[in-house]
Design an enzyme around this catalytic site. Structure first.
Site, short mmCIF file in Angstrom:
data_model
loop_
_atom_site.label_atom_id
_atom_site.label_comp_id
_atom_site.label_asym_id
_atom_site.label_seq_id
_atom_site.Cartn_x
_atom_site.Cartn_y
_atom_site.Cartn_z
N LYS A 120 0.84 -1.20 0.00
CA LYS A 120 0.00 0.00 0.00
C LYS A 120 0.88 1.25 0.00
O LYS A 120 0.63 2.20 -0.74
CB LYS A 120 -0.93 -0.02 1.22
CG LYS A 120 -2.16 0.82 1.01
CD LYS A 120 -3.34 0.41 1.86
CE LYS A 120 -4.52 1.31 1.51
NZ LYS A 120 -5.73 1.01 2.25
N LYS A 199 -6.06 -12.83 -12.39
CA LYS A 199 -6.47 -13.55 -11.19
C LYS A 199 -7.87 -13.07 -10.77
O LYS A 199 -8.13 -11.88 -10.75
CB LYS A 199 -5.45 -13.26 -10.08
CG LYS A 199 -5.79 -13.94 -8.79
CD LYS A 199 -4.83 -13.57 -7.68
CE LYS A 199 -5.41 -14.09 -6.37
NZ LYS A 199 -4.79 -13.70 -5.17
N LYS A 202 -12.12 -9.79 -6.07
CA LYS A 202 -13.16 -8.76 -5.88
C LYS A 202 -12.72 -7.43 -6.45
O LYS A 202 -13.47 -6.73 -7.10
CB LYS A 202 -13.39 -8.53 -4.38
CG LYS A 202 -14.36 -9.43 -3.73
CD LYS A 202 -14.58 -8.98 -2.29
CE LYS A 202 -13.32 -8.89 -1.46
NZ LYS A 202 -12.76 -10.20 -1.07
P1 ATP Z 1 -9.32 -8.61 -2.59
O1 ATP Z 1 -9.58 -8.23 -4.02
O2 ATP Z 1 -9.90 -7.64 -1.59
O3 ATP Z 1 -7.89 -8.99 -2.33
P2 ATP Z 1 -10.04 -11.29 -3.08
O4 ATP Z 1 -11.20 -11.42 -4.00
O5 ATP Z 1 -8.67 -11.44 -3.67
O6 ATP Z 1 -10.19 -9.90 -2.35
P3 ATP Z 1 -9.29 -12.35 -0.57
O7 ATP Z 1 -10.14 -11.95 0.59
O8 ATP Z 1 -8.00 -11.66 -0.83
O9 ATP Z 1 -10.21 -12.29 -1.89
O10 ATP Z 1 -8.99 -13.90 -0.50
C1 ATP Z 1 -9.58 -14.81 0.41
C2 ATP Z 1 -8.96 -16.17 0.18
O11 ATP Z 1 -9.26 -16.62 -1.15
C3 ATP Z 1 -7.44 -16.17 0.27
O12 ATP Z 1 -7.02 -17.34 0.95
C4 ATP Z 1 -6.96 -16.16 -1.15
O13 ATP Z 1 -5.72 -16.80 -1.29
C5 ATP Z 1 -8.07 -16.95 -1.87
N1 ATP Z 1 -8.21 -16.46 -3.25
C6 ATP Z 1 -8.72 -15.27 -3.63
N2 ATP Z 1 -8.71 -15.14 -4.98
C7 ATP Z 1 -8.18 -16.29 -5.46
C8 ATP Z 1 -7.91 -16.77 -6.79
N3 ATP Z 1 -8.20 -16.05 -7.86
N4 ATP Z 1 -7.34 -18.00 -6.93
C9 ATP Z 1 -7.05 -18.75 -5.83
N5 ATP Z 1 -7.29 -18.35 -4.56
C10 ATP Z 1 -7.84 -17.14 -4.36
MG MG Z 2 -6.82 -10.89 -2.53
#
Ligand code: ATP
Ligand code: MG
Length: 339
Positions: A120, A199, A202
């Site tokens: 960040k 990837k 969100k």
């Molecule tokens: P943000 O965008 O806020 O980072 P996110 O959608 O990436 O949110 P996280 O809360 O960071 O979701 O991830 C929660 C869990 O899901 C973590 O253990 C992360 O490793 C797994 N995860 C998230 N996105 C993926 C992905 N595309 N492939 C595999 N694992 C994922």
């Molecule tokens: Mg994430």
């Protein structure tokens, strides 16, 4: 670390997930599925990390809804409250007190090196102390339940190291108070691609949600942009993200059939998308039905969380008491009564 002469600690699994949005396929295939698979490996604790979520979700009604939905989703996806302890992080205030005790042995430099904060900063964004000290709260989450195994993705291994570091320092100063956890890299947690090939995340607005209405999800899938290679050219399924998504939800035989189609060529992406939408609807059908039942009975879900919090608190209270006594926060060395 086992105390001297004591038997090795039992397997106690802990994992948490932030309620910062509806769960998507990345969350499920990358994390939740593996966590749920571990629920009967020993004693297991699963928490919904609302205190962590507070650093990003600033709308109270939304946070409340996300926490409840996360509980509904996890149970619908197979987390069994009779086997595992499912609870909400903030229902165990012992954890925040423990966070302070750990904060007093946390070097600033250690936190400055942690990547969530560093990233960040590197992007020129201002971080609040909540984000900066996130790894200390995460350490307390782990230590409060004497967890021995913490399933994590690659990105969280550093935080487990911080936890071991802090627990080690505390133990060195005050005696063997904390059990040191070991990270367990989740298997099959490969990066799930999003609808744009990056990837799935969100933050990139490229997600397929686990409990999205199948008709709406089908529309979303049909709109996924595909490359313009000629239709009859053979393609390698291994470097196509539509195939990668299909492989997650399709039964083995269909996966094989689709891979053959790719290698042979002469098919359209529309066909793949339709097959993907159908396979997804089937894959999550049973969970969706369970979810509908749970959603109709919010009081039962809240009861599950209340039972979970009671069990989690009972353990966290013991650990906190051990820590308070060790560092001199109780009036007598044996530990005075505390109300
Ligand atoms: P943000 O965008 O806020 O980072 P996110 O959608 O990436 O949110 P996280 O809360 O960071 O979701 O991830 C929660 C869990 O899901 C973590 O253990 C992360 O490793 C797994 N995860 C998230 N996105 C993926 C992905 N595309 N492939 C595999 N694992 C994922
Ligand atoms: Mg994430």
């Amino acid at each position: 670390m086992p105390r001297e002469g004591a038997p090795p600690p039992p397997t106690r699994v802990l994992s948490g997930i932030q309620p910062t949005g509806r769960f998507h396929w990345g969350n499920y295939f990358g994390a939740i599925r593996q966590y749920i698979d571990l629920q009967s490996a020993g004693e297991s604790y699963y928490f919904i990390a609302d205190l962590h979520a507070l650093t990003t979700v600033r709308d109270p009604a939304r946070l409340r809804a996300l926490v409840h939905d996360a509980a509904v989703d996890l149970v619908a996806l197979g987390l069994d409250p009779a086997v595992a302890t499912l609870f909400v992080q903030s229902d165990v205030p012992e954890v925040t007190e423990l966070t302070w005790l750990l904060m007093t042995v946390t070097p600033m430099g250690l936190l400055e090196r942690c990547h969530a904060y560093k990233d960040k900063k590197a992007r020129g964004l201002s971080a609040d102390a909540g984000l900066f000290t996130y790894p200390v709260l995460m350490s307390a989450d782990i230590l409060a339940y004497d967890a021995t195994v913490v399933p994590v993705g690659e990105d969280q291994v550093q935080h487990i190291e911080v936890c071991r570091d802090l627990a080690g320092t505390f133990n060195h100063l005050y005696g063997e108070v904390f059990t040191l956890p070991a990270p367990r890299l989740v298997e099959g947690g490969a990066r799930v691609p999003g609808t744009d090939g990056q990837k799935m995340s969100k933050s990139y607005d490229n997600t397929l949600e686990v409990f999205e209405d199948p008709a709406a999800q089908r529309k979303k899938i049909m709109r996924i942009p595909t490359d313009s290679r000629p239709m009859d050219a053979p393609k390698d399924p291994a470097d196509d993200s539509l195939y990668a998504l299909f492989a997650l939800v399709a039964p083995e035989a269909e996966r094989q059939r689709m891979a053959d189609l790719y290698r042979r060529g002469g098919f359209g992406y529309g066909e793949v998308k339709k097959a993907l939408a159908e396979a997804a609807a089937d894959f999550f059908a049973a969970a969706r039905a369970r979810r509908a039942q749970l959603e109709a009975d919010p009081a039962a879900v809240e009861q599950i969380l209340a039972d979970g919090a009671r069990r989690a608190r009972a353990r966290a209270a013991q650990v906190l008491e051990r820590a308070r006594r060790a560092c001199g926060l109780t009036r007598s060395a044996a530990g005075g009564p505390r109300t």
